[in-house]
Write a protein that holds these residues in place. Sequence first.
Motif, PDB file in Angstrom:
ATOM      1  N   PHE A 188       0.833  -1.208   0.000  1.00  0.00           N
ATOM      2  CA  PHE A 188       0.000   0.000   0.000  1.00  0.00           C
ATOM      3  C   PHE A 188       0.868   1.260   0.000  1.00  0.00           C
ATOM      4  O   PHE A 188       0.621   2.202  -0.764  1.00  0.00           O
ATOM      5  CB  PHE A 188      -0.920  -0.006   1.216  1.00  0.00           C
ATOM      6  CG  PHE A 188      -1.777   1.218   1.329  1.00  0.00           C
ATOM      7  CD1 PHE A 188      -2.934   1.348   0.575  1.00  0.00           C
ATOM      8  CD2 PHE A 188      -1.423   2.255   2.187  1.00  0.00           C
ATOM      9  CE1 PHE A 188      -3.723   2.479   0.667  1.00  0.00           C
ATOM     10  CE2 PHE A 188      -2.203   3.393   2.287  1.00  0.00           C
ATOM     11  CZ  PHE A 188      -3.360   3.511   1.523  1.00  0.00           C
TER      12      PHE A 188
ATOM     13  N   TYR B 296      -3.476   7.581  -2.832  1.00  0.00           N
ATOM     14  CA  TYR B 296      -4.702   7.353  -2.055  1.00  0.00           C
ATOM     15  C   TYR B 296      -5.230   8.644  -1.433  1.00  0.00           C
ATOM     16  O   TYR B 296      -6.439   8.913  -1.467  1.00  0.00           O
ATOM     17  CB  TYR B 296      -4.431   6.315  -0.953  1.00  0.00           C
ATOM     18  CG  TYR B 296      -5.620   6.053  -0.063  1.00  0.00           C
ATOM     19  CD1 TYR B 296      -6.625   5.182  -0.451  1.00  0.00           C
ATOM     20  CD2 TYR B 296      -5.729   6.703   1.170  1.00  0.00           C
ATOM     21  CE1 TYR B 296      -7.727   4.949   0.369  1.00  0.00           C
ATOM     22  CE2 TYR B 296      -6.825   6.478   1.991  1.00  0.00           C
ATOM     23  CZ  TYR B 296      -7.819   5.595   1.586  1.00  0.00           C
ATOM     24  OH  TYR B 296      -8.911   5.372   2.391  1.00  0.00           O
TER      25      TYR B 296
ATOM     26  N   LYS C 150      -7.494   0.819  -4.348  1.00  0.00           N
ATOM     27  CA  LYS C 150      -6.116   0.968  -3.869  1.00  0.00           C
ATOM     28  C   LYS C 150      -5.883   0.198  -2.569  1.00  0.00           C
ATOM     29  O   LYS C 150      -4.806  -0.374  -2.369  1.00  0.00           O
ATOM     30  CB  LYS C 150      -5.776   2.453  -3.689  1.00  0.00           C
ATOM     31  CG  LYS C 150      -5.606   3.199  -5.006  1.00  0.00           C
ATOM     32  CD  LYS C 150      -5.237   4.651  -4.788  1.00  0.00           C
ATOM     33  CE  LYS C 150      -5.044   5.371  -6.116  1.00  0.00           C
ATOM     34  NZ  LYS C 150      -3.851   4.907  -6.848  1.00  0.00           N
ATOM     35  N   THR C 151      -6.874   0.178  -1.687  1.00  0.00           N
ATOM     36  CA  THR C 151      -6.724  -0.588  -0.445  1.00  0.00           C
ATOM     37  C   THR C 151      -6.971  -2.080  -0.691  1.00  0.00           C
ATOM     38  O   THR C 151      -6.303  -2.928  -0.098  1.00  0.00           O
ATOM     39  CB  THR C 151      -7.702  -0.066   0.624  1.00  0.00           C
ATOM     40  OG1 THR C 151      -9.027  -0.042   0.086  1.00  0.00           O
ATOM     41  CG2 THR C 151      -7.324   1.342   1.055  1.00  0.00           C
TER      42      THR C 151
ATOM     43  N   ALA D 218      -3.937  -3.778  -2.280  1.00  0.00           N
ATOM     44  CA  ALA D 218      -2.813  -3.934  -1.351  1.00  0.00           C
ATOM     45  C   ALA D 218      -2.916  -5.232  -0.559  1.00  0.00           C
ATOM     46  O   ALA D 218      -1.905  -5.854  -0.213  1.00  0.00           O
ATOM     47  CB  ALA D 218      -2.753  -2.738  -0.406  1.00  0.00           C
TER      48      ALA D 218
END
Length: 370
Positions: A125, A261, A288-289, A292
């Motif tokens: 991340f 982010y 994006k999370t 990760a």
Amino acid sequence: LINIILIYNMLKKIDQYILKDFFKKLIFTLCSFVTIFLVVDIIDHLDKFIDVSMTKRAMIQYYIYTIPWFISIGLPMALLLSTVFTISIMQKNNEVTALKSSGVSLKRLAFPLLICGTIFSILSFIFDNKIVTHYYQKRMIIEDKFGLNKKIGQNVRKRDIYRQIGPNKFLSIQRFQFNNQIAHGISIQKIYNQKITERFDATKMKWDGNTNKWNVQSYTLRKWKNNKLEFYNSSTDTILNIDITPLDLTRETGKPEEMNYWELLDFVEKIKKNGIREPRWEVNLHFKTAFACTSFLMILFGLSLSIQNPKSNIAVGIGYSIGIIFLYYAALKFGQTMGYGGILNPFISVWSANIIFCLIGLYLFLKNKN
């Protein structure tokens, strides 16, 4: 107490042995993926580089900026394959059998790798949003400079922006940078009977969030009457009051991949405040999370595959791994598409794949009684 110390030291050495072997395979696998990505991308883009007369230095910079992105893409696949290789080779060499006979279960052997997967998810991340995004923006600057994204009949993203901002009044912007909210190459023209009657030019303008106005450091203003220059003024420091904001320009020219982010989170909050409903921005924020967490999921599945098929050869493990990677990415992209279309909630659209695969992976992992 002595027995506890001895057991602790033994498990510590086992963990170190597994992790050392795992990281060796991870580095080799990741480097292999990045090399393959580079070769394929060079072959795919070589004719484009030649067409736009791209310099060697620019090409080298382009791929230096692209390598972090390739690492980000290849890391989950490399983690899955490295996990399968590590456990499968240990089973082939009867090391797992020896450890089990010593009272060490497969679940205990998996513990350091699962911890490793959690750490990799956190680092992934940070890496994606601090390094990958930063260099992706630099790569886009090179693409814009040489027109690599330009297609016939289309303008390059973030460049050559044209907007009508009033009756017979037009704004053109050569380039816009969403991250610092600066527009370059500004020209505002008033046209009457297909002739320019007034023209305002500035090298750049910067958005002031406090006043919600565009600040211009230097500009020129010219007016014509009957095809003759009637007024000319060159000055500095003025406020440009036009009905267009960075939000408007970012929506038209920006790409979620170019924002980290925190930039994307700020942008999503802004468009919500303005009553704008464009799901793709919020979908990519949650993506994006979600992406990760792929590192942990791939290690979990790698362990599950190895434990479920202890007698299978490495080739079978690789085949299963490729299948898992394909299904996971397909599910992730399918959910993302559903989110873009507003069919699914932005969070659910990208996290549903993680939740489903995590439950399956945990079931397969915990199902084994060894």
